[in-house]
Design an enzyme around this catalytic site. Structure first.
Site, PDB file in Angstrom:
ATOM      1  N   SER A  25       0.777  -1.236   0.000  1.00 52.79           N
ATOM      2  CA  SER A  25       0.000   0.000   0.000  1.00 52.79           C
ATOM      3  C   SER A  25       0.806   1.282   0.000  1.00 52.79           C
ATOM      4  O   SER A  25       0.379   2.281  -0.544  1.00 52.79           O
ATOM      5  CB  SER A  25      -0.998   0.007   1.141  1.00 52.79           C
ATOM      6  N   THR A  26       1.984   1.300   0.603  1.00 50.92           N
ATOM      7  CA  THR A  26       2.728   2.558   0.568  1.00 50.92           C
ATOM      8  C   THR A  26       4.091   2.341  -0.061  1.00 50.92           C
ATOM      9  O   THR A  26       4.598   1.221  -0.096  1.00 50.92           O
ATOM     10  CB  THR A  26       2.951   3.130   1.982  1.00 50.92           C
TER      11      THR A  26
END
Ligand code: ZN
Length: 674
Positions: A25-26
């Protein structure tokens, strides 16, 4: 009915592709949590083991660094859903199903599509067939769990942050002028040079009352504001830089300088277009504590400063960027670009007698850096020319001409079409003939048959070529305009001129009409003209050279050629005679009046022309007294000789004032006054 994994996988699935979906996700996870990424790629081995060939396994990893909280911005996920929807996928594999989606609605949609297209889902725990009740239940539960997990994680983190902020313990990067003390309290920077700079800044703003003036004063005095690098190799280092307008605004808007500890000035809100950072009113801030730390200004001063800025902004007008049409008469407001630096120009007006005259100004650099205004262009002439151009373009004659041209092109096209179609017809006939000749030949006569066959082939090739050309030409079809459309268009253009010049149409509506045709206008001041580049909506452009309107002082000036003539005539004539000659020649003053003694005398005085008296004296002419001495005669005798024309004399002015020729001089070519 219970199914084994091996029973779920059918040959039909293996014929389709297997999609391997990979997401972190990041960006930080992408760099630091490489183990997980490796595991995700490792899943490929399992898929291979299940019987998919290497070339049928498609890896989708374009969502690395994207959150799974919504499908917004996740192009990979969107691609996956569309591939599944089209029935190209036999299997969708991911490390955990939560990687696919942490949002219930996206998840449910994916499951539904998988069920319709009979696509299997796989994670580290096994294979799921969405059409199987147990599997669907399990997948639904997994999706819900993952969303719940996300919710708890977020609320714990968020709640922790907010409660920490409420206690005044949340730390963030402090603006220049403040630092954290050893016990994490906000204190003024011990560096007195920084404290001084911040104090001088707020004092200057209090004195000048505007952000622009503050920047200007700082730059004029050569004052610089300290800045601390937040990132990079120079992190934490101090530097001094010139003050900019945007930084000034940040200083003024920051409540920290007034001793206020606050949190939640900007909050993330969900909108139709996804998440957005929104500026909140004070009552909705999470934390608002006054006198939390020593301030450079008081709370009252802070509020006063904010109010001043708001008032200034109104006075300035908001015509700064491409803006909607407003009520003022400046036609190009909001669509005008500076030809020198390429920035948007603003409009201001000045009153000239009873009307407002627009002035276009490029002052971005002045606002931001306190520099000089880039250029100022008087708008009256520019607006006039643009409006003239529009009327020229949208006039019935011009439109009629262009319609005529288009119709003529269409007619020519029709002719060439006919020509090409005839050529195709002929080629077809020849090919047919060649075929017949070949059919008729005796198969035993090989030599002739081969010859005829090659001829037939070449004819067919030619036919194909001509057909292709014909099709290509046919594509760019120009339609001849119907008579009714034509008259409609002409009617509209006839109305345009009357609407445009009507007094009842507001400036706002005029500007709207203008913007239907013109994209933007770039203007630049040249020596004695304005160069305007107009970009039309249709993609074409046009350059206008606009004569500048002369300033009044220039308009009132006497023309150079008149001054020269006055200079020449002073040799032989008195001022009122010069005025008569000029009037006879048809010259007149700037305001259309005739010349007279006063105006000509004024020209002689103003332009430093040598007077008639001076000229005659320089040639040696004598005054009455001198003439009396020279001729040894009385005044009355001289005057009598003058009246009888027995001595040479000149009229100097229009009054009774004469100069006399000395006796010892010879003949003069100068005109003798009777
Ligand atoms: Zn400029």
């Amino acid at each position: 009915m219970y199914q084994l994994s091996s029973q779920k996988l059918k040959a039909a699935h293996l014929e389709r592709s297997a999609y391997l979906y990979i997401r972190q996700s990041t960006l930080r996870q992408v760099y630091e949590n490489t183990e997980s990424t490796k595991r995700q790629y490792g899943l490929k081995q399992k898929v291979l083991a299940m019987g998919w060939s290497e070339d049928l396994i498609i890896t989708i990893d374009s969502d690395l660094g994207q959150s799974g909280a919504s499908s917004e911005g996740r192009n990979g996920f969107k691609k996956l859903v569309s591939e599944v929807g089209m029935g190209h996928a036999g299997l969708v594999a991911s490390l955990e199903v939560s990687r696919l989606s942490r949002n219930s609605s996206d998840w449910a949609r994916l499951l539904e599509i998988c069920a319709l297209t009979d696509t299997l889902i796989m994670d580290e725990d096994g294979i799921y067939d969405v059409n199987d009740f147990n599997d669907r239940l399990l997948l639904g539960l997994k999706g819900t769990m993952s969303e719940a997990e996300m919710h708890f994680l977020y609320s714990r983190m968020r709640g922790g942050t907010i409660s920490k902020a409420r206690r005044g313990e949340l730390k963030w990067v402090l603006p220049i002028g403040y630092v954290y003390s050893g016990d994490d309290k906000i204190v003024m920077d011990p560096d007195t040079s920084i404290q001084n700079a911040v104090n001088v800044f707020f004092l200057t703003f209090a004195r000048t009352g505007s952000a622009g003036a503050t920047v200007k004063e700082f730059n004029k005095k050569g004052l610089k504001m300290p800045i601390r690098f937040r990132t990079g190799i120079r992190k934490g280092e101090l530097a001094f830089k010139p003050l900019t307008h945007s930084r000034t605004l940040r200083f003024i808007h920051n409540p920290l300088y007034a001793g206020i500890y606050c949190y939640g000035r900007q909050q993330i809100k969900k909108t139709v277009n996804g998440k957005k950072s929104v500026k909140m009113p004070v009552k909705d801030w999470h934390v608002y504590m006054t006198d939390a730390h020593p301030g450079y200004i008081t709370k009252a001063q802070f509020e006063d400063n904010i109010k001043k800025l708001a008032d200034n902004a109104c006075a300035h007008g908001e015509d700064r960027r491409k803006s909607p049409p407003r009520e003022g008469p400046a036609l190009l407001q909001g669509i005008i670009v500076c030809g020198k630096c390429g920035k948007r120009m603003t409009v201001r007006y000045h009153q000239n007698c009873s009307k407002l005259v627009p002035v276009y100004t490029c002052q971005r650099d002045r606002i931001e850096n306190g520099a000089k205004v880039c250029q100022t262009v008087m708008g009256e002439k520019v607006d006039e020319e643009i409006s003239k151009l529009l009327l020229e373009m949208i006039n019935p004659l011009a439109i009629k001409a262009s319609i005529k041209v288009q119709n003529e092109l269409a007619a020519r096209k029709h002719e060439s079409d006919k020509f090409h179609s005839q050529q195709v017809e002929r080629a077809q006939y020849e090919a047919e003939l060649a075929k017949r000749r070949y059919m008729c030949v005796d198969p035993g006569n090989r030599l002739v048959a081969t010859e005829l066959e090659s001829e037939w082939n070449s004819k067919i090739r030619e036919l194909e070529k001509l057909k292709d050309e014909y099709e290509k030409k046919k594509k760019d079809n120009l339609k001849e305009m119907a008579k009714t459309t034509r008259s409609d268009i002409i009617k509209i253009t006839e109305d345009f001129a009357s609407i445009w010049s009507s007094q009842n149409v507001s400036f706002k509506d005029k500007k709207r009409m203008l913007r239907l045709l013109i994209e933007d206008v770039t203007i630049k001041n040249d020596d004695n003209k304005i160069i305007a580049n107009i970009r039309f909506k249709a993609g074409t452009s046009k350059t206008l050279d606009i004569e500048k309107k002369l300033p009044m002082c220039e308009v009132r000036k006497t023309r150079k050629d008149i001054v020269i003539q006055v200079d020449e005539m002073t040799e032989n004539y008195t001022p009122s005679e010069i005025a008569d000659i000029l009037n006879e020649k048809g010259y007149c003053a700037w305001n259309g009046n005739l010349f007279n003694l006063r105006t000509v005398s004024y020209i002689i005085r103003t332009y430093g022309i040598k007077s008639r008296y001076r000229r005659l004296r320089d040639k040696g002419c004598l005054s009455l007294r001198e003439k009396m001495l020279e001729a040894n005669l009385s005044q009355a005798q001289i005057m009598q000789l003058r009246d009888e024309g027995k001595i040479v004399f000149y009229r100097v002015t229009d009054r009774i004032e004469y100069l006399y020729e000395p006796q010892n001089k010879g003949n003069y070519l100068v005109k003798i006054q009777p």
